[in-house]
Design a protein around this motif. Structure first.
Motif, short mmCIF file in Angstrom:
data_model
loop_
_atom_site.label_atom_id
_atom_site.label_comp_id
_atom_site.label_asym_id
_atom_site.label_seq_id
_atom_site.Cartn_x
_atom_site.Cartn_y
_atom_site.Cartn_z
N TRP A 289 10.59 9.69 -11.11
CA TRP A 289 10.69 10.26 -12.46
C TRP A 289 11.31 9.28 -13.45
CZ3 TRP A 289 7.56 13.89 -13.46
CH2 TRP A 289 7.17 14.79 -12.46
N MET A 290 12.22 8.43 -12.97
CA MET A 290 12.77 7.39 -13.86
C MET A 290 11.66 6.47 -14.36
SD MET A 290 16.20 6.17 -11.86
CE MET A 290 17.41 7.34 -11.25
N PHE A 291 10.79 6.05 -13.45
CA PHE A 291 9.71 5.13 -13.82
C PHE A 291 8.69 5.80 -14.74
CE2 PHE A 291 10.56 2.71 -9.65
CZ PHE A 291 11.41 1.84 -10.30
N VAL A 292 8.40 7.07 -14.49
CA VAL A 292 7.46 7.80 -15.36
C VAL A 292 7.99 7.80 -16.81
CG1 VAL A 292 6.54 10.07 -15.93
CG2 VAL A 292 6.47 9.27 -13.56
N LEU A 293 9.26 8.15 -16.97
CA LEU A 293 9.85 8.21 -18.30
C LEU A 293 9.96 6.82 -18.92
CD1 LEU A 293 12.65 10.85 -17.58
CD2 LEU A 293 10.56 11.19 -18.92
N GLN A 294 10.27 5.82 -18.10
CA GLN A 294 10.39 4.45 -18.58
C GLN A 294 9.05 3.94 -19.13
OE1 GLN A 294 11.80 1.82 -15.55
NE2 GLN A 294 11.91 0.03 -16.89
N ALA A 295 7.97 4.23 -18.41
CA ALA A 295 6.64 3.81 -18.85
C ALA A 295 6.26 4.47 -20.17
CB ALA A 295 5.61 4.13 -17.77
N ILE A 296 6.58 5.76 -20.30
CA ILE A 296 6.28 6.50 -21.53
C ILE A 296 7.03 5.89 -22.72
CG2 ILE A 296 6.58 8.71 -22.72
CD1 ILE A 296 6.08 10.07 -19.99
N VAL A 297 8.30 5.57 -22.51
CA VAL A 297 9.12 5.01 -23.59
C VAL A 297 8.59 3.64 -24.03
CG1 VAL A 297 11.40 4.04 -24.12
CG2 VAL A 297 11.22 6.28 -23.05
N LEU A 298 8.23 2.78 -23.09
CA LEU A 298 7.69 1.46 -23.44
C LEU A 298 6.37 1.59 -24.20
CD1 LEU A 298 8.46 -0.50 -20.15
CD2 LEU A 298 9.35 -1.05 -22.42
N LEU A 299 5.57 2.55 -23.80
CA LEU A 299 4.29 2.78 -24.50
C LEU A 299 4.56 3.24 -25.93
CD1 LEU A 299 1.22 2.73 -24.11
CD2 LEU A 299 1.36 5.14 -23.39
N LEU A 300 5.52 4.14 -26.09
CA LEU A 300 5.88 4.61 -27.43
C LEU A 300 6.37 3.47 -28.32
CD1 LEU A 300 7.75 8.01 -26.83
CD2 LEU A 300 5.64 7.66 -28.12
N LEU A 301 7.15 2.56 -27.72
CA LEU A 301 7.72 1.45 -28.49
C LEU A 301 6.63 0.59 -29.13
CD1 LEU A 301 10.33 -0.01 -29.33
CD2 LEU A 301 10.11 -1.41 -27.27
N ALA A 302 5.51 0.44 -28.44
CA ALA A 302 4.41 -0.36 -28.98
C ALA A 302 3.89 0.23 -30.29
CB ALA A 302 3.28 -0.44 -27.95
N PHE A 303 3.99 1.54 -30.43
CA PHE A 303 3.49 2.20 -31.64
C PHE A 303 4.52 2.27 -32.77
CE2 PHE A 303 0.72 3.86 -28.28
CZ PHE A 303 -0.53 3.69 -28.85
N VAL A 304 5.82 2.37 -32.40
CA VAL A 304 6.84 2.59 -33.44
C VAL A 304 7.61 1.34 -33.83
CG1 VAL A 304 7.14 4.96 -32.60
CG2 VAL A 304 8.72 3.17 -31.81
N ILE A 305 7.38 0.20 -33.15
CA ILE A 305 8.17 -1.01 -33.41
C ILE A 305 8.10 -1.49 -34.87
CG2 ILE A 305 6.40 -2.70 -32.77
CD1 ILE A 305 10.18 -2.82 -31.89
N PRO A 306 7.03 -1.23 -35.64
CA PRO A 306 7.04 -1.67 -37.04
C PRO A 306 7.97 -0.84 -37.93
CG PRO A 306 4.78 -1.45 -36.23
CD PRO A 306 5.68 -0.77 -35.25
N PHE A 307 8.43 0.31 -37.43
CA PHE A 307 9.24 1.22 -38.24
C PHE A 307 10.69 1.20 -37.77
CE2 PHE A 307 4.92 2.88 -37.59
CZ PHE A 307 4.44 2.81 -38.89
#
Length: 402
Positions: A289-307
């Motif tokens: 479950w740690m890895f599942v959440l970690q992957a989701i967060v990294l994926l989100l970062l790709a979309f929000v990093i300009p903001f």
């Protein structure tokens, strides 16, 4: 209790019941210095690249090269030193650590600096491999993940205070001053170890060469090494280039990066503490479950990093999960080694430390390729793909153990 724990000698019960918190504190203090020198180039990558007149990708070798040094040094040196008393070895490692950072502090070329980093890395790998087994042996079996997490608290505190402070010092007084300061941390660490680590540590019997080779034929242990490399290393695709990412893509002032690293470090410290507590009983399930959440967060970062605001929020969660898996990964390997190759627990622990750093080396190297080809902004989602691989392998290992 496991066979490893059952071999504890009667005279070791005293430090188990009375002084083990102090022994763990000494390990954590040394881990703080080692963690600072490992990760501080992240905040100074642009500064060092400009000063040495090299590309930022080449400067990234100061992180991936260090990781390779740890990966090579950990298993080899652990195997070669398995007859030396643990306390004597700890003190010798801190001497190497101090010398390596002193050389880095006077380096005038990239080549000399890289060599100094690799020398320092040799002490890093074996320190954490034997430190993990020492920490686990100091407490009852049901508290071993928490004990390992406590030792690694030094590593996480380094990301909270050591790395931001080192970044600030480097930007203010020059990056060489940072490495001189880290050498001073090593002096404090060696004094703490000399005073607080007990002499009557439990000594695991030396592993034969045959037992060491057996580790490399046990598929469950090899699978756990792969999980460590992918799960821990995935974050470093983005983390290695976090400073230029925040400066060039998000638009933060370089002076504010040290503040962001402080926020990131706070999240890391929280995650490490949580990781130790939730991993004591069922590390494989916790890791999934740690890895599942970690992957989701990294994926989100790709979309929000300009903001700016959104990127800071997601970076906090990236820090939370980046180190949360460390206690579980280490105690998992110790448990598997005790179950399948009980005479080579120290070597298995060392190989897992190597796997951590192979992951860092792969992650930072992949990040460098991404930066040079498709751009900084793509590093987070590539990291998410690596972590997703760890999710799959963790599920496979869980099924095998079941």
């Amino acid at each position: 209790m496991s066979s490893h724990a059952e071999n504890i000698q009667e005279n070791s019960l005293d430090y188990k019941s009375k002084s083990f918190p102090l022994a763990l504190l000494a390990l954590a203090i040394s881990a703080f210095g080692i963690g600072t020198t490992e990760f501080v180039p992240v905040g100074l990558l642009s500064t060092m690249a400009d000063d040495l007149s090299i590309s930022i990708t080449l400067a990234g070798l100061l992180i991936s090269g260090y990781a390779v040094g740890v990966a090579v040094g950990a298993p080899v040196l652990t195997a070669l030193t398995n007859k030396i008393s643990r306390k004597s070895l700890l003190l010798a490692l801190m001497v190497v650590f101090i010398l390596g950072n002193l050389v880095a502090s006077v380096s005038t070329s990239f080549t000399l600096l890289l060599m100094a980093r690799i020398i320092t890395a040799f002490s890093h790998g074996i320190f954490f491999s034997i430190g993990s087994t020492i920490a686990a042996s100091l407490v009852p079996e049901h508290k071993r993940a928490s004990a390992i997490a406590f030792m690694f608290t030094g590593l996480t505190v380094a990301t909270v205070t050591g790395v931001p402070l080192g970044t600030f010092i480097g930007q203010t007084f020059g990056w060489r001053a940072t490495f001189a300061g880290v050498a001073l941390l090593g002096v404090i660490g060696i004094i703490a170890s000399a005073l607080l680590v007990p002499k009557n540590l439990e000594e695991a019997p030396p592993a034969s060469f045959r037992d060491q080779l057996k580790i490399l034929t046990e598929k469950r242990i090899l699978l756990s090494f792969a999980i460590t490399g992918l799960g821990y290393g995935g974050t470093f695709v983005a983390f290695t280039y976090l400073a230029p990412l925040l400066e060039e893509v998000t638009g933060f002032d370089p002076k504010f990066v040290s503040v962001i690293l402080l926020i990131y470090g706070v999240a890391v410290a929280i995650g490490n503490t949580i990781g130790g507590k939730v991993s004591n009983k069922r590390p494989i399930q916790a890791l999934f479950w740690m890895f599942v959440l970690q992957a989701i967060v990294l994926l989100l970062l790709a979309f929000v990093i300009p903001f700016k605001v959104f990127s800071l929020v997601v970076l906090f969660f990236m820090g939370l999960f980046a180190f949360m898996n460390v206690p579980a990964l280490q105690i998992l390997v110790v448990q598997l080694a005790e179950k399948y190759v009980p005479s080579a627990v120290n070597v298995a622990s060392a190989l897992n430390i190597a796997a951590f750093n192979v992951g860092i080396a792969i992650g930072s190297s992949v990040g460098g390729v991404i930066v040079d080809t498709i751009g900084l902004v793509h590093t987070p989602w590539i990291g998410a793909v690596m972590v997703a691989g760890a999710v799959i392998l963790t599920k496979i290992l869980s099924t095998m153990e079941r």
